[in-house]
Design a protein around this motif. Structure first.
Motif, mmCIF file in Angstrom:
data_model
loop_
_atom_site.group_PDB
_atom_site.id
_atom_site.type_symbol
_atom_site.label_atom_id
_atom_site.label_comp_id
_atom_site.label_asym_id
_atom_site.label_seq_id
_atom_site.Cartn_x
_atom_site.Cartn_y
_atom_site.Cartn_z
ATOM 1 N N ASP A 152 -11.095 7.481 -1.096
ATOM 2 C CA ASP A 152 -9.647 7.571 -1.301
ATOM 3 C C ASP A 152 -8.912 6.897 -0.148
ATOM 4 O O ASP A 152 -8.866 7.413 0.972
ATOM 5 C CB ASP A 152 -9.208 9.031 -1.419
ATOM 6 C CG ASP A 152 -7.729 9.169 -1.775
ATOM 7 O OD1 ASP A 152 -7.092 8.150 -2.123
ATOM 8 O OD2 ASP A 152 -7.210 10.304 -1.706
ATOM 9 N N PHE A 154 -5.835 6.740 0.174
ATOM 10 C CA PHE A 154 -4.711 7.604 0.559
ATOM 11 C C PHE A 154 -5.165 8.720 1.497
ATOM 12 O O PHE A 154 -4.340 9.407 2.092
ATOM 13 C CB PHE A 154 -4.071 8.246 -0.673
ATOM 14 C CG PHE A 154 -3.311 7.290 -1.564
ATOM 15 C CD1 PHE A 154 -2.377 6.397 -1.048
ATOM 16 C CD2 PHE A 154 -3.519 7.306 -2.939
ATOM 17 C CE1 PHE A 154 -1.680 5.536 -1.874
ATOM 18 C CE2 PHE A 154 -2.812 6.446 -3.770
ATOM 19 C CZ PHE A 154 -1.891 5.552 -3.243
ATOM 20 N N TYR A 168 -5.201 10.889 -8.441
ATOM 21 C CA TYR A 168 -4.462 10.197 -7.386
ATOM 22 C C TYR A 168 -5.344 9.888 -6.183
ATOM 23 O O TYR A 168 -4.851 9.667 -5.078
ATOM 24 C CB TYR A 168 -3.231 11.004 -6.984
ATOM 25 C CG TYR A 168 -2.167 10.950 -8.050
ATOM 26 C CD1 TYR A 168 -1.115 10.039 -7.976
ATOM 27 C CD2 TYR A 168 -2.239 11.769 -9.179
ATOM 28 C CE1 TYR A 168 -0.157 9.962 -8.980
ATOM 29 C CE2 TYR A 168 -1.281 11.699 -10.185
ATOM 30 C CZ TYR A 168 -0.255 10.795 -10.077
ATOM 31 O OH TYR A 168 0.692 10.712 -11.086
ATOM 32 N N VAL A 170 -7.563 6.999 -4.785
ATOM 33 C CA VAL A 170 -7.694 5.561 -5.019
ATOM 34 C C VAL A 170 -8.746 4.997 -4.070
ATOM 35 O O VAL A 170 -8.521 4.881 -2.862
ATOM 36 C CB VAL A 170 -6.348 4.844 -4.809
ATOM 37 C CG1 VAL A 170 -6.511 3.338 -4.967
ATOM 38 C CG2 VAL A 170 -5.327 5.370 -5.807
ATOM 39 N N SER A 187 -9.581 -3.250 -3.241
ATOM 40 C CA SER A 187 -8.864 -2.004 -3.496
ATOM 41 C C SER A 187 -8.803 -1.733 -4.980
ATOM 42 O O SER A 187 -8.619 -2.650 -5.778
ATOM 43 C CB SER A 187 -7.433 -2.080 -2.940
ATOM 44 O OG SER A 187 -6.624 -1.027 -3.437
ATOM 45 N N THR A 190 -3.783 1.621 -7.921
ATOM 46 C CA THR A 190 -3.219 2.957 -7.774
ATOM 47 C C THR A 190 -2.609 3.422 -9.093
ATOM 48 O O THR A 190 -2.395 2.620 -10.014
ATOM 49 C CB THR A 190 -2.121 2.980 -6.692
ATOM 50 O OG1 THR A 190 -0.925 2.382 -7.223
ATOM 51 C CG2 THR A 190 -2.550 2.231 -5.440
ATOM 52 N N TRP A 216 -0.203 -0.362 1.870
ATOM 53 C CA TRP A 216 -0.041 -0.234 0.421
ATOM 54 C C TRP A 216 1.144 -1.079 -0.018
ATOM 55 O O TRP A 216 2.190 -1.107 0.639
ATOM 56 C CB TRP A 216 0.180 1.250 0.096
ATOM 57 C CG TRP A 216 0.379 1.601 -1.343
ATOM 58 C CD1 TRP A 216 0.001 0.895 -2.436
ATOM 59 C CD2 TRP A 216 1.017 2.774 -1.840
ATOM 60 N NE1 TRP A 216 0.353 1.550 -3.593
ATOM 61 C CE2 TRP A 216 0.979 2.719 -3.250
ATOM 62 C CE3 TRP A 216 1.606 3.880 -1.234
ATOM 63 C CZ2 TRP A 216 1.533 3.705 -4.055
ATOM 64 C CZ3 TRP A 216 2.146 4.867 -2.033
ATOM 65 C CH2 TRP A 216 2.104 4.782 -3.428
#
Length: 229
Positions: A152, A154, A168, A170, A187, A190, A216
């Motif tokens: 993730d 995030f 959620y 990513v 990546s 999202t 991001w």
């Protein structure tokens, strides 16, 4: 070479029922079995070591133990570094199928592969960020030489910190050079339809700590401090 193969056995049973007038037009609701995986949905195995099944259980109606109905399938080679999937399936008397999956990561212990705690000192754009107070856990594993998947980007900011759930999370891949410098390899997209565009920072092999910034497209920068558990 240690190769584990699990065969999937399919058993089909056809049951014929006669209905009288009292039950005509009514149908029984079939309740699928529930499968629980001991040891979690992801386990790590050092390359060259045998795989030891952490265990599993299945329950039917009224919590009846139906573990014997579970069939495990998949191929796992613990001599080859990589990501493998085992499937646990069970069919009830009506043929309703339940499937659970376990990810097995075969890894080299000399690499950064492992579970990492996201330090509470991590933040989005500028500190502090209360979303990291619970210090979520991430998975990092080797995809190929010098490239590592992070579960993730995030860092659990949305999935855990804001309780949005796993949708959620990513993932993405980073490269680590011999100097310990980290850069973006790829990546995932999202939930908002955009990507992370860069990753900078370091991985310290001695302390087993990532100190990285992930940019991001939405206009935020996530500063993550990842500490190996």
């Amino acid at each position: 070479m240690k190769v584990y193969r699990y065969g999937l056995i399919a058993i089909c049973t056809v049951l014929l029922f006669s209905c009288d007038k009292e039950t005509e037009g009514l149908s029984k609701v079939s309740v699928p079995y529930g499968i629980t995986l001991d040891g979690g949905e992801t386990v790590l195995v050092e390359v060259g070591s045998p795989y030891e099944e952490p265990g599993y259980a299945a329950a039917g109606e009224n919590d009846a133990d139906v573990t014997s109905a579970v069939v495990v399938s998949g191929t796992l080679n613990t001599d080859v570094i990589g990501r493998y999937t085992l499937r646990y399936t069970a069919a009830n008397a009506d043929g309703a199928l339940t499937v659970a999956k376990r990810t097995v990561i075969v890894f080299d212990p000399a690499t950064p592969t492992g579970f990492y705690r996201v330090s509470a000192d991590s933040y989005r754009n500028s500190p502090p960020s209360s979303e990291y107070a619970s210090e979520p856990t991430l998975l990092v594993y080797q995809e190929e030489s010098g490239a590592y998947f992070i579960s993730d980007f995030f860092g659990g900011y949305y999935s855990v910190g804001r309780d949005y759930g796993s949708a959620y999370e990513v993932g993405g891949s980073v490269k680590i050079n011999k100097a310990g410098e980290v850069s973006l390899s790829r990546s995932s997209v999202t939930p908002w339809g955009d990507l992370f565009t860069s990753v900078t920072g370091t991985y310290n092999a001695d302390t087993q700590v990532f100190d990285i910034e992930l940019t991001w497209e939405a206009g935020y920068v996530f500063h993550l401090i990842l500490i190996k558990e």
